[in-house]
Design a protein around this motif. Structure first.
Motif, PDB file in Angstrom:
ATOM      1  N   SER A 178      -1.212  -2.730  35.961  1.00 61.28           N
ATOM      2  CA  SER A 178      -1.833  -1.433  36.178  1.00 61.28           C
ATOM      3  C   SER A 178      -1.815  -1.159  37.674  1.00 61.28           C
ATOM      4  O   SER A 178      -2.269  -2.001  38.466  1.00 61.28           O
ATOM      5  N   ASN A 179      -1.262   0.017  38.042  1.00 57.51           N
ATOM      6  CA  ASN A 179      -1.115   0.361  39.464  1.00 57.51           C
ATOM      7  C   ASN A 179      -0.365  -0.719  40.226  1.00 57.51           C
ATOM      8  O   ASN A 179      -0.631  -0.987  41.401  1.00 57.51           O
ATOM      9  N   GLY A 180       0.586  -1.347  39.551  1.00 61.88           N
ATOM     10  CA  GLY A 180       1.416  -2.356  40.194  1.00 61.88           C
ATOM     11  C   GLY A 180       0.821  -3.734  40.250  1.00 61.88           C
ATOM     12  O   GLY A 180       1.471  -4.674  40.707  1.00 61.88           O
ATOM     13  N   SER A 181      -0.434  -3.926  39.807  1.00 59.05           N
ATOM     14  CA  SER A 181      -1.100  -5.236  39.844  1.00 59.05           C
ATOM     15  C   SER A 181      -1.233  -5.784  38.433  1.00 59.05           C
ATOM     16  O   SER A 181      -1.512  -5.036  37.488  1.00 59.05           O
ATOM     17  N   LYS A 182      -1.100  -7.110  38.313  1.00 55.72           N
ATOM     18  CA  LYS A 182      -1.169  -7.742  37.002  1.00 55.72           C
ATOM     19  C   LYS A 182      -2.614  -7.801  36.523  1.00 55.72           C
ATOM     20  O   LYS A 182      -3.507  -8.254  37.238  1.00 55.72           O
ATOM     21  N   LEU A 183      -2.854  -7.315  35.292  1.00 59.26           N
ATOM     22  CA  LEU A 183      -4.171  -7.399  34.682  1.00 59.26           C
ATOM     23  C   LEU A 183      -4.351  -8.731  33.963  1.00 59.26           C
ATOM     24  O   LEU A 183      -5.354  -9.426  34.161  1.00 59.26           O
ATOM     25  N   PHE A 184      -3.436  -9.088  33.095  1.00 59.20           N
ATOM     26  CA  PHE A 184      -3.504 -10.375  32.429  1.00 59.20           C
ATOM     27  C   PHE A 184      -2.113 -10.730  31.922  1.00 59.20           C
ATOM     28  O   PHE A 184      -1.202  -9.913  31.910  1.00 59.20           O
ATOM     29  N   SER A 185      -1.970 -11.969  31.503  1.00 60.28           N
ATOM     30  CA  SER A 185      -0.690 -12.481  31.044  1.00 60.28           C
ATOM     31  C   SER A 185      -0.886 -13.273  29.778  1.00 60.28           C
ATOM     32  O   SER A 185      -1.904 -13.962  29.611  1.00 60.28           O
ATOM     33  N   ILE A 186       0.054 -13.155  28.858  1.00 62.66           N
ATOM     34  CA  ILE A 186       0.077 -13.953  27.629  1.00 62.66           C
ATOM     35  C   ILE A 186       1.338 -14.787  27.684  1.00 62.66           C
ATOM     36  O   ILE A 186       2.446 -14.243  27.782  1.00 62.66           O
ATOM     37  N   GLU A 187       1.189 -16.125  27.644  1.00 64.61           N
ATOM     38  CA  GLU A 187       2.354 -16.993  27.684  1.00 64.61           C
ATOM     39  C   GLU A 187       2.269 -17.998  26.554  1.00 64.61           C
ATOM     40  O   GLU A 187       1.188 -18.262  26.021  1.00 64.61           O
ATOM     41  N   GLY A 188       3.414 -18.536  26.176  1.00 62.21           N
ATOM     42  CA  GLY A 188       3.390 -19.498  25.088  1.00 62.21           C
ATOM     43  C   GLY A 188       4.777 -19.875  24.637  1.00 62.21           C
ATOM     44  O   GLY A 188       5.788 -19.489  25.232  1.00 62.21           O
ATOM     45  N   SER A 189       4.830 -20.644  23.560  1.00 64.64           N
ATOM     46  CA  SER A 189       6.075 -21.112  22.990  1.00 64.64           C
ATOM     47  C   SER A 189       5.961 -21.038  21.477  1.00 64.64           C
ATOM     48  O   SER A 189       4.887 -21.246  20.923  1.00 64.64           O
ATOM     49  N   ALA A 190       7.089 -20.740  20.817  1.00 66.25           N
ATOM     50  CA  ALA A 190       7.073 -20.649  19.348  1.00 66.25           C
ATOM     51  C   ALA A 190       8.063 -21.624  18.739  1.00 66.25           C
ATOM     52  O   ALA A 190       8.590 -21.385  17.671  1.00 66.25           O
ATOM     53  N   SER A 191       8.341 -22.749  19.442  1.00 61.24           N
ATOM     54  CA  SER A 191       9.284 -23.707  18.895  1.00 61.24           C
ATOM     55  C   SER A 191       8.659 -24.444  17.715  1.00 61.24           C
ATOM     56  O   SER A 191       7.439 -24.462  17.538  1.00 61.24           O
TER      57      SER A 191
END
Length: 819
Positions: A578-591
């Motif tokens: 938002s406005n060029g700044s990261k609000l949150f991140s979702i990371e993971g793996s589906a192996s």
């Protein structure tokens, strides 16, 4: 007879001795003067001459010089100076709407030396709209006269000394000439008159068609069809007009019973979209086409028509027909030598009234117009050899101006070369019966290699140079590369199409590929039956398509409404900005080996984890989001753990982290365990309180105080019980073995294998001690023996219910702080 000679820049030139001056005028607007003089005339020289009291300005279009007895003899073809409008005025991109004849004439002549002159009935003229992609001044005048029904003329004014032109004017007449009241009678015995009957049949029934229009039918599912406008709606339901009965009887086609049948023709004007206007047009055309097309050519003396001029109306009586034919004709052409007598003039009298044709146009278009224009020339002249010779001479003059030389070859047509025929020409145009063809090279045998040709069926050419190709619904501008469709359908023979009316496109199994560059990257967009895909270097980077499972899939790295507010996919993570700044991140793996999901706040601190990672399968962890991983909520399929620093709460049903039930803990030594049937309060490894369904116990080290329904006892740990119970255990094992119990099975061993015996109860000890105090050892022994014989044995399952083992503190610590 006065002739003034000037060069092309209006400067006085040499004096001329005129030998002959043959002037040829026609109602089509052409006017030429063939001047034979002793002296020199150059091309583009100007000749002023006076005829019947009127001065005329002409320009030398072609010249042929010879020498006779040492004197130069020049034959010059002079044309009206108005011809300069074909070279000096050029209209492009002009589309006037609802313009009157006078306004249009003034616009065409603006910027030239010419002005609008006399216009017949200007107040009665209607307005019209035109489209000029590109046109010369003369071509624009042609459209003006054709549209509004005028005939064109010109005149000039001179100074009092008759040496300088002071004004040049273009006139528009409804009808050149007047009604002379004269009559010409033709009979079979009049041999000095050339009479030509045209090959166009007399029409007794005429159909009329106008512009294509859309017609909507049906009240529910409406259907729209396109058809040409007819006169049915304003002509009593009939799409045609019939000639008078007398005309039908004279010129109809004999039927099976001899009764005259209609001789049918049709006219079409795609610019007319009003049925009443189309009816008026059809009536005018029928009036012209219900009389034979005849021309009569003879001298004025023979015809007895002295004092007539071009365009004058003459009544004709032709007695050579079975029934004398009475016609109204006009002086179509007048050819006379201005140096000779009036009776020597030659007149061509026509039975039709032609309209203006284009004056001084280019060769191919000029000859095609002669044969195909809308009645511009007297149709009967098509087979008039003397008239055609005159046309060829005129065309030859025009072509000679640019090195063109015209030859008439009987039974072959007209040939126009770029050089005289005997000087090895390199280009040629042949015009035959209903066709023309063009060549600019020869074959090995010396014959022309015709590569461009046209007939009424179409045009064939190796190469076509043009600016704009325009149809009713399609315009192709080859200069700018612009293609404009107004509607219609583009299709192939495989059933693929693009319907421009509905916008539907069917490409079958094909695809559309669009290449482009953005921010230094080269992309290709592919649109096919599976959706659209965007690729870079052959790899997909985004699109909307059908995936391998047959489901609709939206793919891309970034999704958002601007470059500052978006969601971004980075391999194993999804980030929101938002406005060029990261609000949150979702990371993971589906192996298949290690699937997990981790959500991270803007400060890169995790706040939600779920999946399989770090040895904790199917777990979910919630963090405060401030970076403190010591506080968390852990959800497992059979356990829940709440941890805040060193304090924790664990609920489990299957022994997760050594917990069977509920555990409250603080630090590593204090906890409260609750499970089915028991509760344990533990301080450290040596001190605890146990509450069970059949007893309560205080434990410290290897000693404990136990309270049961039988009383209170203080004994060492069960594991250190008296060895006097060993016989009881051996007896129980023997009994189980005799009963065939398989103690090697883990479940049976855990629930049935005897490993201890219930401690002796306080009343039994009391009775035994009293017997010993009384000296009755036999009774005391009997009491003890009976207890040993009947004391219940305990399995590991029974012990677990009485003495809950403490979970390893390291497991709780790992649970609370894992990430």
């Amino acid at each position: 007879m006065l002739f003034h000679h000037y060069d092309g820049r209006n400067r006085p030139a040499s004096n001329l001795t005129v030998l002959s001056a043959v002037r040829t005028q026609a109602t089509d607007g052409s006017d030429s003067l063939d001047l034979t003089v002793i002296g020199d005339i150059q091309r583009n020289d100007i000749i002023l001459y006076q005829d019947a009291g009127t001065w005329h300005e002409t320009i030398c279009a072609s010249v042929k010089s010879t020498r006779a007895e040492g004197m130069p003899v020049t034959v010059a073809r002079l044309v009206p100076s108005m011809r300069e409008l074909d070279d000096s005025v050029y209209l492009t991109g002009w589309d006037p709407e609802n313009i009157t004849p006078q306004a249009m004439l003034e616009r065409i002549l603006s910027g030239s030396r010419w002005q609008a002159g006399h216009i017949d009935e200007p107040s009665l003229a209607t307005s019209a709209s035109f489209e000029f992609e590109h046109a010369s001044g003369l071509e624009a005048l042609q459209q003006l006269t054709d549209t509004f029904g005028y005939e064109i003329d010109q005149h000039v004014t001179l100074d009092p000394g008759h040496t300088t032109v002071t004004g040049r004017y273009v006139d528009l007449h409804r009808h050149r000439g007047g009604d002379t009241g004269k009559r010409f009678t033709y009979g079979k015995d009049l041999t000095e008159v050339e009479r030509v009957v045209g090959d166009h049949p007399v029409i007794t029934r005429l159909y009329a068609y106008g512009k294509e229009i859309d017609t909507t039918t049906g009240s529910g599912d409406e259907q729209t069809t396109r058809s040409k406008l007819t006169i049915e709606s304003v002509n009593n339901g009939k799409p045609y007009l019939d000639a008078d009965r007398s005309v039908q009887e004279a010129f109809g086609v004999p039927g099976p019973d001899g009764t005259p049948q209609p001789r049918i023709g049709y006219v079409e004007d795609t610019d007319i979209d009003d049925p009443n206007q189309l009816l008026a047009y059809a009536q005018a055309q029928l009036a012209q086409r219900t009389v034979p097309q005849i021309t009569y050519t003879a001298s004025v003396a023979v015809m007895g028509l002295t004092g007539v001029g071009v365009g004058d109306t003459v009544q004709i009586v032709d007695t050579s027909w079975p029934e004398p034919l009475r016609l109204s004709g006009r002086i179509l052409k007048l050819k006379r030598d201005l140096m000779g007598g009036a009776d020597d003039a030659e007149i061509t009298l026509g039975s039709i009234i032609p309209s203006l044709s284009r004056h001084q146009s280019q060769v191919e278009a000029d000859v095609q117009k002669i044969w195909n224009s809308k009645g511009s020339w007297d149709a009967a002249a098509n087979v008039d050899s003397s008239w055609l010779d005159g046309v060829i001479n005129g065309l030859n003059t025009l072509m000679n101006q640019t090195g063109g030389y015209t030859y008439l070859v009987p039974n072959e047509g007209i040939y126009v070369y770029d050089k005289p025929k005997d000087q090895n020409p390199t280009q040629v145009i042949q015009i035959g019966g209903g066709y023309y063809r063009v060549a600019n090279s020869r074959k090995s045998d010396g014959t022309w290699d015709w590569r461009t040709m046209a007939t009424g069926s179409g045009l064939v050419a190796d190469l076509i140079y043009t600016g704009t190709i325009k149809g009713r619904n399609l315009t192709i501008n080859l200069s700018t590369g612009e293609v404009n469709f107004q509607g219609g359908r583009i299709s192939d023979d495989q059933g693929h199409y693009w319907d421009l009316n509905s916008g539907t496109m069917d490409l079958g199994t094909g695809e559309i590929r669009i290449d482009g560059t953005m921010a230094g990257h080269s992309f290709t967009t592919i649109i096919d039956g599976s959706g659209f895909r965007i690729t870079e270097g052959g790899s997909e980077v985004g699109g909307l398509m059908i995936d391998d499972q047959g489901e609709l899939a939206l793919r891309g790295v970034t999704l958002g409404n601007s470059d500052n507010d978006y969601i971004q996919n980075n391999n194993n993570s999804i980030d929101m900005y938002s406005n060029g700044s990261k609000l949150f991140s979702i990371e993971g793996s589906a192996s298949s080996y290690n699937g997990w999901l981790n959500m991270i706040c803007a400060n890169y601190s995790p706040f939600l984890f779920t999946g399989d990672k770090g040895g904790y399968p199917n777990s979910t962890i919630i963090y405060p989001g401030n970076g403190d991983t010591g506080s968390s909520i852990v959800l497992e399929p059979n356990a829940i753990n709440l941890q805040q620093s060193s304090a924790g709460l664990t609920l489990s049903t299957d022994g997760w982290a050594g917990v069977y039930g509920l555990e409250l803990s603080y630090g590593s030594t204090n906890r409260l365990d609750m499970k089915d049937g028991s509760t344990n309060l533990i301080h450290d490894s040596d001190s605890r309180v146990d509450l069970a369904g059949s007893y309560a116990a205080l434990v410290y080290g290897n000693n404990h105080v136990q309270v049961t329904g039988s009383g209170i006892g203080f004994t060492p740990s069960i594991s250190n019980a008296s060895l006097t119970m060993q016989n009881r255990l051996d007896t129980q094992l023997t009994t189980l073995a005799d009963n065939g119990v398989d103690l090697d099975q883990p479940d049976i061993a855990y629930n049935q294998l005897p490993i201890s015996v219930t401690e002796i109860d306080i009343p039994t000890i009391h009775d035994a001690l009293r017997a010993l105090a009384d000296g009755d050892t036999a009774t005391a022994k009997q009491l003890l023996d009976e207890f040993e014989a009947n004391a219940p044995t305990l399995s590991q399952s029974d012990l677990d219910k009485m003495n809950i083992p403490r979970p390893d503190p390291s497991l709780s610590h790992t649970l609370a702080f894992r990430s």
